[in-house]
Every structure is written in C-alpha cells, then in structure tokens.
Design a protein around this motif. Sequence first.
Motif, PDB file in Angstrom:
ATOM      1  N   HIS A 341      -3.438  -1.938  14.632  1.00 27.61           N
ATOM      2  CA  HIS A 341      -3.781  -1.319  13.717  1.00 27.61           C
ATOM      3  C   HIS A 341      -2.702  -1.578  12.493  1.00 27.61           C
ATOM      4  O   HIS A 341      -1.677  -1.602  12.831  1.00 27.61           O
ATOM      5  CB  HIS A 341      -4.550  -0.034  13.242  1.00 27.61           C
ATOM      6  CG  HIS A 341      -5.751   0.910  14.232  1.00 27.61           C
ATOM      7  ND1 HIS A 341      -6.552   0.007  13.913  1.00 27.61           N
ATOM      8  CD2 HIS A 341      -6.097   1.429  15.300  1.00 27.61           C
ATOM      9  CE1 HIS A 341      -7.977   0.123  14.610  1.00 27.61           C
ATOM     10  NE2 HIS A 341      -7.545   1.506  15.889  1.00 27.61           N
ATOM     11  N   VAL A 342      -3.458  -1.335  11.220  1.00 36.94           N
ATOM     12  CA  VAL A 342      -2.745  -1.680   9.678  1.00 36.94           C
ATOM     13  C   VAL A 342      -1.671  -0.319   9.505  1.00 36.94           C
ATOM     14  O   VAL A 342      -2.345   0.555   9.844  1.00 36.94           O
ATOM     15  CB  VAL A 342      -2.948  -1.926   9.011  1.00 36.94           C
ATOM     16  CG1 VAL A 342      -2.926  -2.575   7.716  1.00 36.94           C
ATOM     17  CG2 VAL A 342      -4.196  -3.880   9.132  1.00 36.94           C
ATOM     18  N   SER A 343      -0.680  -0.608   9.979  1.00 36.83           N
ATOM     19  CA  SER A 343      -0.466   0.990   9.394  1.00 36.83           C
ATOM     20  C   SER A 343      -0.378   1.188   7.601  1.00 36.83           C
ATOM     21  O   SER A 343      -0.500   0.343   6.634  1.00 36.83           O
ATOM     22  CB  SER A 343       1.564   0.580   8.987  1.00 36.83           C
ATOM     23  OG  SER A 343       1.927  -0.001   7.886  1.00 36.83           O
ATOM     24  N   PHE A 344      -0.488   2.629   7.481  1.00 45.72           N
ATOM     25  CA  PHE A 344      -0.644   3.473   5.810  1.00 45.72           C
ATOM     26  C   PHE A 344       0.413   3.338   5.516  1.00 45.72           C
ATOM     27  O   PHE A 344      -0.311   2.620   3.513  1.00 45.72           O
ATOM     28  CB  PHE A 344      -0.640   4.567   6.157  1.00 45.72           C
ATOM     29  CG  PHE A 344      -0.833   5.713   5.810  1.00 45.72           C
ATOM     30  CD1 PHE A 344      -2.240   5.207   4.863  1.00 45.72           C
ATOM     31  CD2 PHE A 344      -0.226   6.049   4.309  1.00 45.72           C
ATOM     32  CE1 PHE A 344      -2.675   6.217   3.067  1.00 45.72           C
ATOM     33  CE2 PHE A 344      -0.270   6.586   3.090  1.00 45.72           C
ATOM     34  CZ  PHE A 344      -1.763   6.992   2.604  1.00 45.72           C
ATOM     35  N   LEU A 345       1.357   2.077   5.078  1.00 45.78           N
ATOM     36  CA  LEU A 345       1.993   2.288   4.294  1.00 45.78           C
ATOM     37  C   LEU A 345       1.876   0.625   3.854  1.00 45.78           C
ATOM     38  O   LEU A 345       1.357   0.038   2.312  1.00 45.78           O
ATOM     39  CB  LEU A 345       3.846   1.707   4.923  1.00 45.78           C
ATOM     40  CG  LEU A 345       4.562   3.002   4.422  1.00 45.78           C
ATOM     41  CD1 LEU A 345       5.929   3.207   5.309  1.00 45.78           C
ATOM     42  CD2 LEU A 345       4.444   3.787   3.277  1.00 45.78           C
ATOM     43  N   HIS A 346       0.849  -0.762   4.358  1.00 44.13           N
ATOM     44  CA  HIS A 346       0.792  -1.480   4.775  1.00 44.13           C
ATOM     45  C   HIS A 346      -0.741  -1.207   3.505  1.00 44.13           C
ATOM     46  O   HIS A 346      -0.785  -1.914   2.420  1.00 44.13           O
ATOM     47  CB  HIS A 346       0.769  -2.435   5.841  1.00 44.13           C
ATOM     48  CG  HIS A 346       0.080  -4.001   5.313  1.00 44.13           C
ATOM     49  ND1 HIS A 346      -0.957  -4.090   4.827  1.00 44.13           N
ATOM     50  CD2 HIS A 346       0.920  -5.499   5.626  1.00 44.13           C
ATOM     51  CE1 HIS A 346      -1.086  -5.283   5.275  1.00 44.13           C
ATOM     52  NE2 HIS A 346       0.530  -6.079   5.044  1.00 44.13           N
ATOM     53  N   PHE A 347      -1.332  -0.444   4.045  1.00 42.57           N
ATOM     54  CA  PHE A 347      -2.682   0.073   3.177  1.00 42.57           C
ATOM     55  C   PHE A 347      -1.603   0.452   1.987  1.00 42.57           C
ATOM     56  O   PHE A 347      -3.351  -0.345   1.119  1.00 42.57           O
ATOM     57  CB  PHE A 347      -2.979   0.954   4.336  1.00 42.57           C
ATOM     58  CG  PHE A 347      -4.034   1.386   3.082  1.00 42.57           C
ATOM     59  CD1 PHE A 347      -5.702   1.196   3.077  1.00 42.57           C
ATOM     60  CD2 PHE A 347      -4.783   2.201   2.713  1.00 42.57           C
ATOM     61  CE1 PHE A 347      -6.486   1.144   1.940  1.00 42.57           C
ATOM     62  CE2 PHE A 347      -5.392   3.470   1.663  1.00 42.57           C
ATOM     63  CZ  PHE A 347      -6.799   1.969   1.978  1.00 42.57           C
ATOM     64  N   LEU A 348      -1.288   1.469   1.801  1.00 47.90           N
ATOM     65  CA  LEU A 348      -0.932   1.720   0.312  1.00 47.90           C
ATOM     66  C   LEU A 348      -0.117   0.526  -0.952  1.00 47.90           C
ATOM     67  O   LEU A 348      -0.506   0.119  -1.778  1.00 47.90           O
ATOM     68  CB  LEU A 348      -0.035   2.665   0.752  1.00 47.90           C
ATOM     69  CG  LEU A 348       0.665   3.352  -0.268  1.00 47.90           C
ATOM     70  CD1 LEU A 348      -0.784   4.595  -1.506  1.00 47.90           C
ATOM     71  CD2 LEU A 348       1.392   4.548  -0.815  1.00 47.90           C
ATOM     72  N   THR A 349       0.539  -0.547   0.006  1.00 51.85           N
ATOM     73  CA  THR A 349       1.139  -1.588  -1.110  1.00 51.85           C
ATOM     74  C   THR A 349       0.032  -2.337  -1.104  1.00 51.85           C
ATOM     75  O   THR A 349       0.027  -2.891  -2.962  1.00 51.85           O
ATOM     76  CB  THR A 349       2.022  -2.657   0.402  1.00 51.85           C
ATOM     77  OG1 THR A 349       3.488  -1.457   0.863  1.00 51.85           O
ATOM     78  CG2 THR A 349       2.575  -3.349  -0.835  1.00 51.85           C
ATOM     79  N   ASN A 350      -0.962  -2.890   0.063  1.00 51.29           N
ATOM     80  CA  ASN A 350      -1.775  -3.424  -0.253  1.00 51.29           C
ATOM     81  C   ASN A 350      -3.109  -3.281  -1.501  1.00 51.29           C
ATOM     82  O   ASN A 350      -3.593  -3.505  -2.706  1.00 51.29           O
ATOM     83  CB  ASN A 350      -3.227  -4.301   0.246  1.00 51.29           C
ATOM     84  CG  ASN A 350      -2.029  -5.191   1.059  1.00 51.29           C
ATOM     85  OD1 ASN A 350      -0.929  -5.231   1.514  1.00 51.29           O
ATOM     86  ND2 ASN A 350      -2.808  -5.607   2.457  1.00 51.29           N
ATOM     87  N   MET A 351      -3.293  -1.778  -1.962  1.00 53.89           N
ATOM     88  CA  MET A 351      -3.912  -1.013  -3.058  1.00 53.89           C
ATOM     89  C   MET A 351      -2.855  -0.971  -3.727  1.00 53.89           C
ATOM     90  O   MET A 351      -3.695  -1.471  -4.773  1.00 53.89           O
ATOM     91  CB  MET A 351      -4.110   0.658  -2.384  1.00 53.89           C
ATOM     92  CG  MET A 351      -5.158   0.588  -1.194  1.00 53.89           C
ATOM     93  SD  MET A 351      -6.554  -0.454  -1.005  1.00 53.89           S
ATOM     94  CE  MET A 351      -7.565   0.668  -3.040  1.00 53.89           C
ATOM     95  N   CYS A 352      -1.839  -0.877  -4.215  1.00 52.21           N
ATOM     96  CA  CYS A 352      -0.835  -0.463  -5.103  1.00 52.21           C
ATOM     97  C   CYS A 352      -1.104  -2.410  -6.348  1.00 52.21           C
ATOM     98  O   CYS A 352      -1.638  -2.738  -7.040  1.00 52.21           O
ATOM     99  CB  CYS A 352       0.121  -0.279  -5.320  1.00 52.21           C
ATOM    100  SG  CYS A 352       0.314   1.060  -4.845  1.00 52.21           S
ATOM    101  N   ALA A 353      -1.044  -3.718  -4.912  1.00 52.46           N
ATOM    102  CA  ALA A 353      -1.162  -4.511  -5.220  1.00 52.46           C
ATOM    103  C   ALA A 353      -2.605  -4.899  -6.150  1.00 52.46           C
ATOM    104  O   ALA A 353      -2.287  -5.683  -7.182  1.00 52.46           O
ATOM    105  CB  ALA A 353      -0.636  -5.518  -3.734  1.00 52.46           C
ATOM    106  N   ILE A 354      -4.134  -4.787  -5.842  1.00 56.49           N
ATOM    107  CA  ILE A 354      -4.827  -4.735  -5.506  1.00 56.49           C
ATOM    108  C   ILE A 354      -5.387  -4.335  -7.061  1.00 56.49           C
ATOM    109  O   ILE A 354      -5.587  -4.736  -8.623  1.00 56.49           O
ATOM    110  CB  ILE A 354      -6.071  -4.030  -4.589  1.00 56.49           C
ATOM    111  CG1 ILE A 354      -5.675  -4.330  -3.492  1.00 56.49           C
ATOM    112  CG2 ILE A 354      -7.494  -3.862  -5.615  1.00 56.49           C
ATOM    113  CD1 ILE A 354      -6.872  -4.092  -2.857  1.00 56.49           C
ATOM    114  N   VAL A 355      -4.524  -2.653  -7.513  1.00 57.78           N
ATOM    115  CA  VAL A 355      -4.745  -1.967  -8.696  1.00 57.78           C
ATOM    116  C   VAL A 355      -3.588  -2.729 -10.319  1.00 57.78           C
ATOM    117  O   VAL A 355      -4.667  -3.252 -10.395  1.00 57.78           O
ATOM    118  CB  VAL A 355      -4.520  -0.558  -8.729  1.00 57.78           C
ATOM    119  CG1 VAL A 355      -4.495  -0.087 -10.011  1.00 57.78           C
ATOM    120  CG2 VAL A 355      -5.631  -0.382  -8.180  1.00 57.78           C
ATOM    121  N   GLY A 356      -2.982  -3.011  -9.249  1.00 62.96           N
ATOM    122  CA  GLY A 356      -1.844  -3.714 -10.606  1.00 62.96           C
ATOM    123  C   GLY A 356      -2.565  -5.399 -11.169  1.00 62.96           C
ATOM    124  O   GLY A 356      -1.980  -5.369 -12.061  1.00 62.96           O
ATOM    125  N   GLY A 357      -2.199  -6.123  -9.576  1.00 62.49           N
ATOM    126  CA  GLY A 357      -3.155  -7.207  -9.978  1.00 62.49           C
ATOM    127  C   GLY A 357      -4.056  -7.081 -10.499  1.00 62.49           C
ATOM    128  O   GLY A 357      -4.500  -7.986 -11.835  1.00 62.49           O
TER     129      GLY A 357
END
Length: 386
Positions: A341-357
């Motif tokens: 499974h993808v780690s929660f920190l990796h998921f959180l990082t991707n979410m920040c990248a999506i919102v910010g991008g």
Amino acid sequence: MDAVFSKLRNLDAYPKINEDFYSRTLSGGVITLVSSVVMVLLFVSELRLYLHAVTETKLVVDTSRGEHLRINFDVTFPALACSMLSLDAMDISGEQHLDVKHDIIKRRLDSHGQVIEARPDGIGAPKIEKPLQRHGGRLEHNETYCGSCYGAETSDDECCNSCEEVREAYRKKGWALSNPDMIDQCKREGFLQKIKEEDGEGCNIYGFLEVNKVAGNFHFAPGKSFQQSNVHVHDLLAFQKDSFNISHKINRLSFGDYFPGVVNPLDNVQWTQETPSGMYQYFIKVVPTVYTDVNGHTIQSNQFSVTEHFRNAEVGQLQSLPGVFFFYDLSPIKVTFTVEHVSFLHFLTNMCAIVGGVFTVSGILDSFIYHGQKAIKKKMEIGKLS
C-alpha cells in the motif's frame, strides 16, 4: 509581547488584501469552477491509488541452489488409451523417473470425452487362477505363487506375479516385450484383449512431478520406457499397432504454486494430429518468480514462456518416438512481485502537490486572461485596435 507579535506579523508570507480592492471577473469564475473539478478528479484518482495496493516488479539474479521444481499438469489424450500411456521425466544431471505412477491419476474417457473409470495409476492387478509357476508347473493348492520373469529376474528368488511385473522386469533389463501372449501372466490377464477393448478410448492424466531445479524434460508416450545403447526408447511392439494418435489438450500446466496474476500460456491449448504418428515438442523457458502479498506472505513459484514444434515420426525409429514432450530450461533471472500500500505521508504529499499545482496553474491562466483582456480593452479605447 506586542513586539514579538509584530515581528511574527512581519514574517507573514500571505499578506491579506482588503476586499474593496478585489476585482472579480467572469473568466476567473469559469477558471475557478474548472480547476475545482480538476482537483476533485485528481483527488479521487489519488484516493483510489491509496486505498488499493500497488505491485512493484523487480528483476534480480537467481542465486538459489538445491531447490526442487514442482510441475503440475492436467492433459487429455482423446485417442490414446490409459493402458498405453506412460509418463517419464529426466534431467541433465542424469536423474530419471521412468513410468511414473505416484502422485498421478489416469481417467479413462469414451469417444465423447466422458469419464469411464477413474483410478490411481498402477493400483491393483486382476487375480490369476492357477497361473504358471516359475519352475514350470501350475499353481497347486497350498502352494505360494511365484511367477517367472522369463529371464529378466535379477536374483534367483525374484518373482513376477503379474503382467505388469514382467513388463517392469523387462524394462529394467532394457528388453522389449514383443509378444505378450507368450507371457503366461499377460495371457491370463488378457493384456492384448484389454488393449483391444480400450481401442478408441481416450485418457485424462493429471497430477504433479517433483524434479530437480535443472534443465530437463518430461513426456507422455505410449509403452514402457527403457535404455538401449544409451538411448531412451519405449516398448511399442507389445501393443501391436502401426501408429499412435497423440492429439491432446493441455487443460493445465504450471511450474510451482499459483499466485495472483500468473498467466500460464499452455492452459487450454489443444492440438490435433493429422499424420499417422509423430512427436510433438514444447520448448519451455521457466522464469523463477517470488510473489509477496500485502501481509508479507511469500510464494515461491515460476512463470514460463513456450515455443512448440511437431515432426513426423515412424514407428520403430528410436530417434523419433511418438509422444508429447516438454523440454524445460531455467532462466538465471528471477522476477519479484511485491504488493504494498502507498504510505499516508506519500498520499498527503501528492494531495498537497495536486492542490498547489492546480491552484498555481489556474492563477497563472487567470492572470494571463485578465491582463490580456485589459490590454485589448485599453487599445480599443485609444482607437489603436480596429
């Protein structure tokens, strides 16, 4: 304290603008709506990846030694009777398993493919009434039966009490049993009559083999196998047939245990023979595979690729034995599949990248449209744009 708050206020990287200075536009509203939809879609996609496991694939050199290879098979021969069919396995180390009977089941099939009888291969033999003793006389009351091996015995006290035991003794000697009717055990058991009665039947053979993890082959062919002048041959004379139909269907063939996602290319493969007799060959490259699930459980198995070839054969030619041969070799490269499974920190990082991008790109696009409209409007006002 006020001085501390003042210094913190000076560090604010997000200065606020009075709402009186905001200028809201139609294009800005459209871009905001589109960017919101894009962020939602990307969020859903990323959430699905987070909730579902992903498989990581690696290629490494196979350094394992001293292991065994399990071969699981289920093959149907619609035109070859079970009494004729035998299974042999051998490898380049010189180890041979001839006329394998353990861990396999043969099922007789009628001309429509329906099961006639299912039995473990080699279990039991018909009872013989007053058979011929080894010394030449008939079995009398209160005597212990000891049948002759017809010259194939390895010791003076060896007995062959059934046709199968005589054939096995001949096989170990490397002799062919040319006329079963000359053998008392075979004649009394009706060996040739049984073959005639089973003419037109098929056979489904399934089970597994445990072999050394080195290159080798296993094959299904009619007749008992033996070595003659260092050549592997089968005794076909006993069947008194001129040709053998080796048409077959491979219901299942695998090397090792099942694991999720494995594809066995020979499953449900069917081949029909159009010539009187021949040898069908499958050349298989086995790839060691390790599968690790999300709980850390490991499955040691194999995948394989295959090519095939058929060549005509004439009965009596030792180098062209009729049968179905599987030649396998092992790849030096091992494939590892790790499900995690993808780690929660990796998921959180991707979410920040999506919102910010998305926010940044939409801001740039909105600024470009706003200033473009403003420049065009200004030129129109001074009459420079016709």
